[in-house]
Structure formats: structure tokens, C-alpha cells
Motif scaffolding. Sequence first.
Motif, PDB file in Angstrom:
ATOM      1  N   GLY A   1       6.684 -10.980   1.864  1.00  0.00           N
ATOM      2  CA  GLY A   1       5.623 -10.466   2.707  1.00  0.00           C
ATOM      3  C   GLY A   1       5.321  -8.992   2.507  1.00  0.00           C
ATOM      4  O   GLY A   1       4.730  -8.344   3.375  1.00  0.00           O
ATOM      5  N   TRP A   2       5.678  -8.474   1.355  1.00  0.00           N
ATOM      6  CA  TRP A   2       5.485  -7.048   1.070  1.00  0.00           C
ATOM      7  C   TRP A   2       4.184  -6.845   0.312  1.00  0.00           C
ATOM      8  O   TRP A   2       3.806  -7.655  -0.553  1.00  0.00           O
ATOM      9  CB  TRP A   2       6.655  -6.521   0.238  1.00  0.00           C
ATOM     10  N   THR A   3       3.522  -5.742   0.600  1.00  0.00           N
ATOM     11  CA  THR A   3       2.348  -5.346  -0.174  1.00  0.00           C
ATOM     12  C   THR A   3       2.207  -3.827  -0.120  1.00  0.00           C
ATOM     13  O   THR A   3       2.612  -3.209   0.873  1.00  0.00           O
ATOM     14  CB  THR A   3       1.067  -6.020   0.383  1.00  0.00           C
ATOM     15  N   PRO A   4       1.683  -3.194  -1.171  1.00  0.00           N
ATOM     16  CA  PRO A   4       1.478  -1.744  -1.115  1.00  0.00           C
ATOM     17  C   PRO A   4       0.465  -1.378  -0.029  1.00  0.00           C
ATOM     18  O   PRO A   4      -0.490  -2.112   0.216  1.00  0.00           O
ATOM     19  CB  PRO A   4       0.934  -1.399  -2.507  1.00  0.00           C
TER      20      PRO A   4
ATOM     21  N   TYR B   1      12.070  -9.244  -9.384  1.00  0.00           N
ATOM     22  CA  TYR B   1      10.725  -8.950  -8.911  1.00  0.00           C
ATOM     23  C   TYR B   1      10.096  -7.853  -9.763  1.00  0.00           C
ATOM     24  O   TYR B   1      10.693  -6.792  -9.942  1.00  0.00           O
ATOM     25  CB  TYR B   1      10.738  -8.493  -7.453  1.00  0.00           C
ATOM     26  N   ASN B   2       8.886  -8.112 -10.263  1.00  0.00           N
ATOM     27  CA  ASN B   2       8.079  -7.039 -10.832  1.00  0.00           C
ATOM     28  C   ASN B   2       7.487  -6.247  -9.676  1.00  0.00           C
ATOM     29  O   ASN B   2       6.881  -6.830  -8.768  1.00  0.00           O
ATOM     30  CB  ASN B   2       6.967  -7.598 -11.720  1.00  0.00           C
ATOM     31  N   ILE B   3       7.659  -4.942  -9.715  1.00  0.00           N
ATOM     32  CA  ILE B   3       7.262  -4.123  -8.573  1.00  0.00           C
ATOM     33  C   ILE B   3       6.465  -2.908  -9.046  1.00  0.00           C
ATOM     34  O   ILE B   3       6.915  -2.162  -9.921  1.00  0.00           O
ATOM     35  CB  ILE B   3       8.500  -3.695  -7.746  1.00  0.00           C
ATOM     36  N   GLY B   4       5.283  -2.777  -8.503  1.00  0.00           N
ATOM     37  CA  GLY B   4       4.410  -1.657  -8.820  1.00  0.00           C
ATOM     38  C   GLY B   4       3.232  -1.690  -7.872  1.00  0.00           C
ATOM     39  O   GLY B   4       3.224  -2.444  -6.893  1.00  0.00           O
ATOM     40  N   GLY B   5       2.230  -0.896  -8.156  1.00  0.00           N
ATOM     41  CA  GLY B   5       1.059  -0.878  -7.295  1.00  0.00           C
ATOM     42  C   GLY B   5       0.148  -2.075  -7.471  1.00  0.00           C
ATOM     43  O   GLY B   5      -0.711  -2.333  -6.628  1.00  0.00           O
TER      44      GLY B   5
ATOM     45  N   ALA C   1       9.862  -2.112   0.072  1.00  0.00           N
ATOM     46  CA  ALA C   1      10.172  -3.310  -0.711  1.00  0.00           C
ATOM     47  C   ALA C   1      11.683  -3.507  -0.820  1.00  0.00           C
ATOM     48  O   ALA C   1      12.183  -4.635  -0.711  1.00  0.00           O
ATOM     49  CB  ALA C   1       9.547  -3.202  -2.103  1.00  0.00           C
ATOM     50  N   TYR C   2      12.416  -2.415  -1.044  1.00  0.00           N
ATOM     51  CA  TYR C   2      13.872  -2.510  -1.081  1.00  0.00           C
ATOM     52  C   TYR C   2      14.406  -3.099   0.214  1.00  0.00           C
ATOM     53  O   TYR C   2      15.249  -4.009   0.214  1.00  0.00           O
ATOM     54  CB  TYR C   2      14.500  -1.129  -1.283  1.00  0.00           C
ATOM     55  N   SER C   3      13.937  -2.564   1.331  1.00  0.00           N
ATOM     56  CA  SER C   3      14.434  -3.021   2.625  1.00  0.00           C
ATOM     57  C   SER C   3      14.094  -4.487   2.865  1.00  0.00           C
ATOM     58  O   SER C   3      14.916  -5.242   3.391  1.00  0.00           O
ATOM     59  CB  SER C   3      13.855  -2.158   3.749  1.00  0.00           C
ATOM     60  N   ALA C   4      12.901  -4.898   2.462  1.00  0.00           N
ATOM     61  CA  ALA C   4      12.510  -6.298   2.634  1.00  0.00           C
ATOM     62  C   ALA C   4      13.445  -7.223   1.864  1.00  0.00           C
ATOM     63  O   ALA C   4      13.845  -8.282   2.366  1.00  0.00           O
ATOM     64  CB  ALA C   4      11.064  -6.502   2.180  1.00  0.00           C
ATOM     65  N   ALA C   5      13.813  -6.815   0.645  1.00  0.00           N
ATOM     66  CA  ALA C   5      14.704  -7.643  -0.175  1.00  0.00           C
ATOM     67  C   ALA C   5      16.122  -7.660   0.394  1.00  0.00           C
ATOM     68  O   ALA C   5      16.769  -8.714   0.453  1.00  0.00           O
ATOM     69  CB  ALA C   5      14.718  -7.120  -1.606  1.00  0.00           C
TER      70      ALA C   5
ATOM     71  N   ASP D   1       2.243  -7.767 -11.948  1.00  0.00           N
ATOM     72  CA  ASP D   1       1.801  -8.862 -11.098  1.00  0.00           C
ATOM     73  C   ASP D   1       2.780  -8.923  -9.924  1.00  0.00           C
ATOM     74  O   ASP D   1       3.945  -9.299 -10.092  1.00  0.00           O
ATOM     75  CB  ASP D   1       1.816 -10.169 -11.881  1.00  0.00           C
ATOM     76  N   ILE D   2       2.331  -8.545  -8.740  1.00  0.00           N
ATOM     77  CA  ILE D   2       3.244  -8.420  -7.588  1.00  0.00           C
ATOM     78  C   ILE D   2       3.092  -9.585  -6.607  1.00  0.00           C
ATOM     79  O   ILE D   2       3.550  -9.508  -5.461  1.00  0.00           O
ATOM     80  CB  ILE D   2       3.023  -7.080  -6.858  1.00  0.00           C
ATOM     81  N   ARG D   3       2.512 -10.680  -7.063  1.00  0.00           N
ATOM     82  CA  ARG D   3       2.297 -11.807  -6.157  1.00  0.00           C
ATOM     83  C   ARG D   3       3.600 -12.457  -5.707  1.00  0.00           C
ATOM     84  O   ARG D   3       3.692 -12.953  -4.569  1.00  0.00           O
ATOM     85  CB  ARG D   3       1.380 -12.841  -6.814  1.00  0.00           C
ATOM     86  N   LYS D   4       4.619 -12.452  -6.555  1.00  0.00           N
ATOM     87  CA  LYS D   4       5.882 -13.108  -6.182  1.00  0.00           C
ATOM     88  C   LYS D   4       6.518 -12.431  -4.977  1.00  0.00           C
ATOM     89  O   LYS D   4       6.917 -13.102  -4.010  1.00  0.00           O
ATOM     90  CB  LYS D   4       6.847 -13.100  -7.380  1.00  0.00           C
ATOM     91  N   ILE D   5       6.640 -11.110  -5.010  1.00  0.00           N
ATOM     92  CA  ILE D   5       7.270 -10.417  -3.887  1.00  0.00           C
ATOM     93  C   ILE D   5       6.376 -10.472  -2.647  1.00  0.00           C
ATOM     94  O   ILE D   5       6.866 -10.515  -1.513  1.00  0.00           O
ATOM     95  CB  ILE D   5       7.651  -8.969  -4.260  1.00  0.00           C
TER      96      ILE D   5
END
Length: 342
Positions: free
Chosen positions: A316-319, A261-265, A245-249, A307-311
Motif C-alpha cells: 500500500g505504499w506510493t510516493p 522490491y524495485n523502489i524509486g519514484g 517504504a522501509y517501515s511498511a515492509a 516499476d513500483i506496482r508490486k510494492i
Amino acid sequence: MTQTYFITGGAGFIGSNFVAHLLEKNQNVVIFDNLSRNGSKMNLSWLREQYGQDAFRLIEGDVRDSDALDKAMEKMDVVAHFAGQVAVTTSVMNPKEDFEVNALGTLNVLEAVRKSKNHPIVLYTSTNKVYGGMENVRVIERENDYAYLDFPQGISENQLLDFHSPYGCSKGTGDQYVRDYHRIYGIPTIVFRQSAIYGPHQFGIEDQGWVSWFIIAVLTGKPITIYGNGKQVRDLLYIEDLVRAYSAAIDHPEVSAGKIYNIGGGPENCISIWKDFGPILESLCGHPIEVAYGDWRPGDQAIYISDIRKIKQELGWTPTISAKEGITRLYSWASANRNLFG
């Protein structure tokens, strides 16, 4: 393209894993760390063994030292600010030091960036604690966990800020400064409000890093205390997914600059801290685990799910690593490196 990355707290859990990711990509890395965190020197040893003695440059320094940051910041392309005081309980016991490290330290980093020639991308690790207890969010208690009544996808970036605990205040202060340095000075900053991050090279303690701590405690025979009823829910994110996720940003500042960005599983990787996690850990270690119970700790949330829908939508990131798989990986790493935990 080869870039130069400046990583505060680069010898810590998240920092060392991100450094390893960057070295795999043949990037130039400068680690800025005071090496005060338990495990930091062992993480440096691992990085040197894995990538070579001269794979990165180490500056032993403290983010409270603005002069040291100013001198070190020249000609950096990306700044990842991971250094910080990380435990709510510690912040309650020593709020002044917590403020100086998290709030003033972050301002020092931003000022060093503002005065530098490059105006690098700045990545900041914030926390879901900036949302406080979220008393306005309806929660139900179930047999083994808690659940949101109105937020099936978790808490979004639109949730009102409500800093609880000195830790929440200091991290929230840094969070807002980082955001505002984009608006006022045009610096491409990115804020990640993180949930429960876990993985190898994490030296969890009772006050912070609970997934790692429970595993370490079981492997070393230390007692485990559950503060609260064990039904508290967190969404777990394995370190490899966070690093992606860091690299994508960082790779897409035209999208991510100035964003939070809220970031979690997310909802698919949430787990109650003992009612669900306990049986998984017992299965891995092969025996029942006795625990004690204590009072809830200040600032603890009954449930937090990102809620990780924004990122997902913007970057295009997803766990990719499930909670059970990640816990199994961490247990395997900790078992193989039991000698590191004393």
C-alpha cells in the motif's frame, strides 16, 4: 511496540534519515558505522542535537569485521543494512575493496544474524545496477530524454539480472545472498533495489548522489561535468518516501519476508539528469549554469525507471513527494546549511 534496530551505515545519508524516523517513533537504535563517509560525523551531530546525546547507541565498526558484528548483533529485532561502497567509478578503480565491503560485508551481516538468538528482520539496500545495461530492452532517444518502448510502467522485479561493473557485481552478490538466507535459513529478509534517492543530509559527490552533488556544486561554485549527453533518465525518490517504504515492509513481514522490491519514484517522478534537471536548478539559483561534458561512464544506463506496482499492491505504499517539490526541498536545506559543504 518498541523494538531495537541495528543500522549499519546509520551515519550516512539514508541511514541517518531512517534513524531520525525511528527516534521520532521512540524506537531503540544502535548505529554501526566506521564513519569513513564524507558527512557522517555531521549527520551524527545533527541526530544528537535533534534527539539528544543519548538518543541512540553508536558502535564505531566496519562490516568487514565479522567478530565485531557477531558481538554487536545480540538481541536485535530489525537489522537495516545500509553500509556499503556506493560508487561505480570507485569500484572500477578498486574492485577488491568494493567486493570486501559490499559482498563480504553483507555476508558478515547475514552470518551475524544467523548466529544471533532473535533472527531479526533484515532489510538490505540493493541497486538497479543489478540489471546491468539492459541491452535487450528497447529504448528510444528523444529531444530531451530517453524512453522505454515496451515498459511504460518501468522495469519490474522480473527483469533478468545482469551485473555490470564491479559495483554491480558486489551489490548483486549481496542482493542474492540476502534473498537466499530467507529461502535456506528462514530469516525474514527484504531486498530493496533502489533507484535515485535524494534529500537532506546527503553529501553528494561527483561519483555518487548526482541530485545532491549538482545542488552542492552550484551553491559552492564548483564545476559541473555531465558525463554523457545529459538526457539520461532516472526516477527520483525523496528520502521521506523511501523511509516510509522501509517501515511498511518491516511492519508487515508476513507479506514482505523473502521479497524483492524495485523502489524509486516510478514513471511519475522521472527526470533527465540535465536537460530537465538543469532548468529546475537554474530557476532555483536564479542564474544560468555552465557545465562541461565528458564521456559516458562505465555501467551508466541511458534510462532507468522503476516499476513500483508490486510494492504498491502488496504494502500500500506510493510516493507522495514529486520530483520538483523534492528538489526544491533539498535546495532549501542545502542553501541553509551551505557551511557544511566547505
